[in-house]
Design a protein around this motif. Structure first.
Motif, PDB file in Angstrom:
ATOM      1  N   GLN A  77       0.857  -1.196   0.000  1.00 27.95           N
ATOM      2  CA  GLN A  77       0.000   0.000   0.000  1.00 27.95           C
ATOM      3  C   GLN A  77       0.890   1.242   0.000  1.00 27.95           C
ATOM      4  OE1 GLN A  77      -3.244  -0.042  -0.304  1.00 27.95           O
ATOM      5  NE2 GLN A  77      -3.564  -2.238  -0.071  1.00 27.95           N
ATOM      6  N   PRO A  78       1.567   1.528  -1.112  1.00 29.46           N
ATOM      7  CA  PRO A  78       2.568   2.595  -1.124  1.00 29.46           C
ATOM      8  C   PRO A  78       1.999   3.992  -0.912  1.00 29.46           C
ATOM      9  CG  PRO A  78       2.182   1.757  -3.341  1.00 29.46           C
ATOM     10  CD  PRO A  78       1.485   0.829  -2.410  1.00 29.46           C
ATOM     11  N   PHE A  79       0.683   4.171  -1.108  1.00 26.47           N
ATOM     12  CA  PHE A  79       0.100   5.506  -0.984  1.00 26.47           C
ATOM     13  C   PHE A  79      -0.736   5.669   0.283  1.00 26.47           C
ATOM     14  CE2 PHE A  79       0.263   4.369  -5.583  1.00 26.47           C
ATOM     15  CZ  PHE A  79       1.377   5.141  -5.896  1.00 26.47           C
ATOM     16  N   ALA A  80      -0.717   4.673   1.160  1.00 29.98           N
ATOM     17  CA  ALA A  80      -1.483   4.748   2.395  1.00 29.98           C
ATOM     18  C   ALA A  80      -0.818   5.698   3.387  1.00 29.98           C
ATOM     19  CB  ALA A  80      -1.628   3.356   3.023  1.00 29.98           C
ATOM     20  N   ALA A  81      -1.626   6.293   4.251  1.00 33.67           N
ATOM     21  CA  ALA A  81      -1.094   7.173   5.289  1.00 33.67           C
ATOM     22  C   ALA A  81      -0.311   6.360   6.310  1.00 33.67           C
ATOM     23  CB  ALA A  81      -2.240   7.907   5.985  1.00 33.67           C
ATOM     24  N   ASP A  82       0.657   7.005   6.943  1.00 30.46           N
ATOM     25  CA  ASP A  82       1.469   6.318   7.946  1.00 30.46           C
ATOM     26  C   ASP A  82       0.606   5.756   9.071  1.00 30.46           C
ATOM     27  OD1 ASP A  82       3.746   6.888   6.520  1.00 30.46           O
ATOM     28  OD2 ASP A  82       4.316   8.625   7.749  1.00 30.46           O
ATOM     29  N   GLU A  83      -0.472   6.484   9.430  1.00 29.97           N
ATOM     30  CA  GLU A  83      -1.350   6.014  10.499  1.00 29.97           C
ATOM     31  C   GLU A  83      -2.025   4.699  10.120  1.00 29.97           C
ATOM     32  OE1 GLU A  83      -1.337   9.006   9.197  1.00 29.97           O
ATOM     33  OE2 GLU A  83      -0.618  10.281  10.848  1.00 29.97           O
ATOM     34  N   GLU A  84      -2.441   4.587   8.849  1.00 28.91           N
ATOM     35  CA  GLU A  84      -3.063   3.346   8.391  1.00 28.91           C
ATOM     36  C   GLU A  84      -2.072   2.189   8.444  1.00 28.91           C
ATOM     37  OE1 GLU A  84      -6.325   3.771   5.079  1.00 28.91           O
ATOM     38  OE2 GLU A  84      -4.616   5.060   4.562  1.00 28.91           O
ATOM     39  N   ILE A  85      -0.862   2.431   7.946  1.00 33.20           N
ATOM     40  CA  ILE A  85       0.162   1.380   7.991  1.00 33.20           C
ATOM     41  C   ILE A  85       0.411   0.959   9.436  1.00 33.20           C
ATOM     42  CG2 ILE A  85       2.577   0.836   7.531  1.00 33.20           C
ATOM     43  CD1 ILE A  85       0.962   0.974   5.002  1.00 33.20           C
TER      44      ILE A  85
END
Length: 292
Positions: free
Chosen positions: A133-141
């Motif tokens: 998920q290269p475009f996900a927000a850091d919070e989601e990761i």
């Protein structure tokens, strides 16, 4: 291994026709003197665990169940009319359902082309999630990473509730995710886990050639009642199978993979050899095994 206590599933009839169908089973059970799932199972001749998954919207109702339910509850074709809607729907939110099934499985068998999530170190998991998920927000990761790490708790418990059998493609132990130092720690983790009495690890070597699961991963989850759920996943999609014939085919696929894989002892030797290559690369200044 202690038996898992049965807990009624929380129902969400508003989610989909399948969930509504399942909630109607519970509603009519309660209307019929709080009939237990055990009692209903003895009437319709399906297992309690299978009925529980149908009631919770996880499993698709089989074609002949609706007529049996209408007879058991005297509902004049009510479930027969609901069935076409529930049967046409694809499994919603498959990953959530897979995790719920995995959490109570007594036998977890898995083939993967990468390091399985249950065996990943924190560093490898964070890199795999970010790559996927290269475009996900850091919070989601971060949330996904926390979930993945928590899922490992069941495997690591002092009193194991399940057996685990992992088959890894050779590429899983050779791809230098995060670089040699990160992979060295990951391979040491594999070796440590493989020594647990309730865990078996095999490597499917490149020399085995072609096989049925080259395009993704395959999991088989044996439930406390003995039923098996299959889960296939590609890089972007996953599919749950609870139909016995579909599961039987995937059981055969997994058994073939197990036969093609190196023995657990030889697999550990392979992992140890690649670990040495990564450790040598660290000492040589970080060159990856793929560059050797």
């Amino acid at each position: 291994m202690d038996a898992v206590a049965f807990q009624p599933r929380e129902l969400t009839p508003e989610l989909s026709p399948r969930h509504f169908y399942g909630s109607e089973i519970r509603r009519y059970r309660e209307m019929n003197g709080n009939m237990s799932l055990d009692s209903l199972a003895s009437i319709v001749k399906f297992s309690k665990g299978y009925l529980s998954r149908i009631e919770g919207g996880i499993s698709k109702p089989p074609p002949n169940l609706s007529e049996l339910l209408d007879k058991a509850f005297l509902t004049d074709g009510h479930f027969g009319r609901l069935y076409p809607l529930a049967a046409r729907e694809q499994f919603p939110d498959r990953w959530r359902q897979f995790m719920e099934l995995a959490e109570v499985a007594v036998l977890h068998e898995e083939y993967t082309v990468t390091i399985p999530g249950l065996l990943q170190t924190f560093e490898v998991a964070s890199r795999v999630l970010r790559a996927g998920q290269p475009f996900a927000a850091d919070e989601e990761i971060g949330d996904w990473l926390d979930t993945r790490m928590r899922r490992q708790d069941r495997l690591n418990r002092a009193q194991p509730e399940a057996r685990y059998w992992f088959i890894l493609d050779e590429g899983a132990i050779r791809r230098p995710i995060g670089g040699p130092q990160v992979m060295a720690a990951q391979l040491q983790r594999l070796l440590d886990v493989s020594r647990l009495a309730h865990v078996t690890v095999q490597v499917l070597p490149y020399s085995s050639g072609e096989h049925s699961e080259m395009g993704g991963s395959l999991s088989l989850l044996t439930q406390p009642d003995g039923e098996v759920i299959a889960y296939e996943e590609s890089s972007r999609e996953g599919y749950l199978f609870d139909d016995p014939d579909e599961v039987k085919v995937r059981r055969a696929f997994y058994d073939l993979l197990r036969a093609q894989a190196a023995s657990p002892r030889d697999s550990c030797a392979m992992i140890e050899a690649v670990l040495k290559e990564f450790n040598d690369a660290v000492r040589q200044g970080g060159r990856s095994v793929a560059e050797e």
